[in-house]
Write a protein that holds these residues in place. Structure first.
Motif, short mmCIF file in Angstrom:
data_model
loop_
_atom_site.label_atom_id
_atom_site.label_comp_id
_atom_site.label_asym_id
_atom_site.label_seq_id
_atom_site.Cartn_x
_atom_site.Cartn_y
_atom_site.Cartn_z
N GLY A 188 0.84 -1.19 0.00
CA GLY A 188 0.00 0.00 0.00
C GLY A 188 0.87 1.23 0.00
N ASP A 189 0.41 2.28 -0.66
CA ASP A 189 1.24 3.47 -0.84
C ASP A 189 1.00 4.60 0.16
OD1 ASP A 189 2.58 2.35 -3.00
OD2 ASP A 189 1.02 2.99 -4.40
N THR A 190 -0.03 4.49 0.98
CA THR A 190 -0.29 5.60 1.90
C THR A 190 0.50 5.43 3.19
OG1 THR A 190 -2.18 4.59 3.04
CG2 THR A 190 -2.64 5.82 0.99
N ALA A 191 1.05 6.51 3.65
CA ALA A 191 1.81 6.48 4.90
C ALA A 191 0.91 6.09 6.07
CB ALA A 191 2.45 7.84 5.16
N GLU A 192 -0.35 6.50 6.02
CA GLU A 192 -1.29 6.18 7.10
C GLU A 192 -1.54 4.67 7.16
OE1 GLU A 192 -2.04 8.40 4.63
OE2 GLU A 192 -1.64 10.24 5.73
N GLY A 193 -1.74 4.04 6.01
CA GLY A 193 -1.97 2.60 5.96
C GLY A 193 -0.75 1.82 6.42
N GLN A 194 0.42 2.26 5.99
CA GLN A 194 1.66 1.61 6.40
C GLN A 194 1.86 1.72 7.91
OE1 GLN A 194 4.68 3.50 4.01
NE2 GLN A 194 3.89 2.62 2.11
N ALA A 195 1.62 2.90 8.45
CA ALA A 195 1.79 3.11 9.89
C ALA A 195 0.77 2.29 10.68
CB ALA A 195 1.66 4.60 10.22
N ALA A 196 -0.45 2.25 10.20
CA ALA A 196 -1.48 1.49 10.91
C ALA A 196 -1.14 0.00 10.94
CB ALA A 196 -2.84 1.71 10.24
N PHE A 197 -0.71 -0.54 9.80
CA PHE A 197 -0.35 -1.96 9.75
C PHE A 197 0.85 -2.24 10.67
CE2 PHE A 197 1.57 -5.78 7.99
CZ PHE A 197 0.46 -6.60 7.84
N THR A 198 1.81 -1.35 10.65
CA THR A 198 3.00 -1.50 11.50
C THR A 198 2.61 -1.51 12.97
OG1 THR A 198 4.37 -0.38 9.86
CG2 THR A 198 5.22 -0.44 12.12
N GLN A 199 1.74 -0.62 13.37
CA GLN A 199 1.36 -0.50 14.78
C GLN A 199 0.37 -1.57 15.23
OE1 GLN A 199 -0.06 3.53 14.95
NE2 GLN A 199 1.97 4.39 14.59
N GLN A 200 -0.42 -2.10 14.32
CA GLN A 200 -1.49 -3.02 14.71
C GLN A 200 -1.12 -4.49 14.58
OE1 GLN A 200 -4.84 -1.78 12.36
NE2 GLN A 200 -4.84 0.27 13.25
N THR A 201 0.06 -4.80 14.07
CA THR A 201 0.47 -6.20 13.93
C THR A 201 1.84 -6.41 14.57
OG1 THR A 201 1.53 -5.83 11.78
CG2 THR A 201 -0.79 -6.51 11.77
N THR A 202 2.10 -7.67 14.92
CA THR A 202 3.41 -8.05 15.47
C THR A 202 3.94 -9.20 14.63
OG1 THR A 202 2.74 -7.41 17.69
CG2 THR A 202 4.62 -8.87 17.51
N SER A 203 5.18 -9.08 14.20
CA SER A 203 5.82 -10.13 13.40
C SER A 203 7.32 -10.04 13.59
CB SER A 203 5.46 -9.96 11.91
OG SER A 203 5.87 -8.70 11.44
N GLY A 204 8.01 -11.08 13.15
CA GLY A 204 9.47 -11.06 13.25
C GLY A 204 10.07 -9.94 12.41
N ALA A 205 9.51 -9.71 11.25
CA ALA A 205 9.94 -8.63 10.35
C ALA A 205 8.71 -8.09 9.64
CB ALA A 205 10.95 -9.15 9.34
N LEU A 206 8.85 -6.90 9.11
CA LEU A 206 7.80 -6.29 8.32
C LEU A 206 8.45 -5.73 7.07
CD1 LEU A 206 4.99 -5.11 7.72
CD2 LEU A 206 5.61 -3.18 9.19
N VAL A 207 7.92 -6.10 5.92
CA VAL A 207 8.41 -5.57 4.64
C VAL A 207 7.24 -4.86 3.97
CG1 VAL A 207 9.45 -6.13 2.42
CG2 VAL A 207 10.07 -7.45 4.44
N ILE A 208 7.48 -3.64 3.55
CA ILE A 208 6.44 -2.85 2.91
C ILE A 208 6.71 -2.78 1.41
CG2 ILE A 208 5.39 -0.55 2.78
CD1 ILE A 208 6.01 -0.28 5.78
#
Length: 117
Positions: free
Chosen positions: A26-46
């Protein structure tokens, strides 16, 4: 699997054991930030997949069921090493001499001082 709303995908991820990696597209900073804050994983790749595993400077590892710890480079060295605490008591009187052995007379004088309280 396709999801109709971002909340559906995060709910699915959060309802299962934590993944080794999560990939957000996803290209929106808001969507990226929300996914980052709302999930837990070993790594996150955007907007890509698997690139985290090829970057030696990044820790590689999971959380919970996907694995414990962080590996790669200095992170792996720290994960598999034990940092031992070493304390050398100062002999120059810098520390409180009443706390250093031999205790004998020091404890007797301390007992006397406590008895006066």
């Amino acid at each position: 699997m396709a999801y109709g709303a971002a909340a559906d995908s995060t709910a699915y991820i959060n309802a299962h054991p934590r993944p080794l990696a999560a990939y957000y597209f996803g290209d929106t900073a808001e969507g990226q930030a929300a996914f980052t804050q709302q999930t837990t994983s070993g790594a996150l790749v955007i907007n890509d997949v698997m690139t985290h595993a090829s970057v030696e400077e990044l820790p590689f590892g999971g959380v919970g069921a996907s694995g414990m710890g962080a590996y790669h480079g200095v992170h792996g060295f720290r994960q598999f090493s034990h940092r031992k605490a070493v304390v050398v008591q100062a002999k120059d009187g810098a520390s409180n001499p009443r706390l250093r052995a031999p205790y004998g007379e020091k404890l007797e004088s301390l007992d006397g001082a406590l008895a006066m309280l």
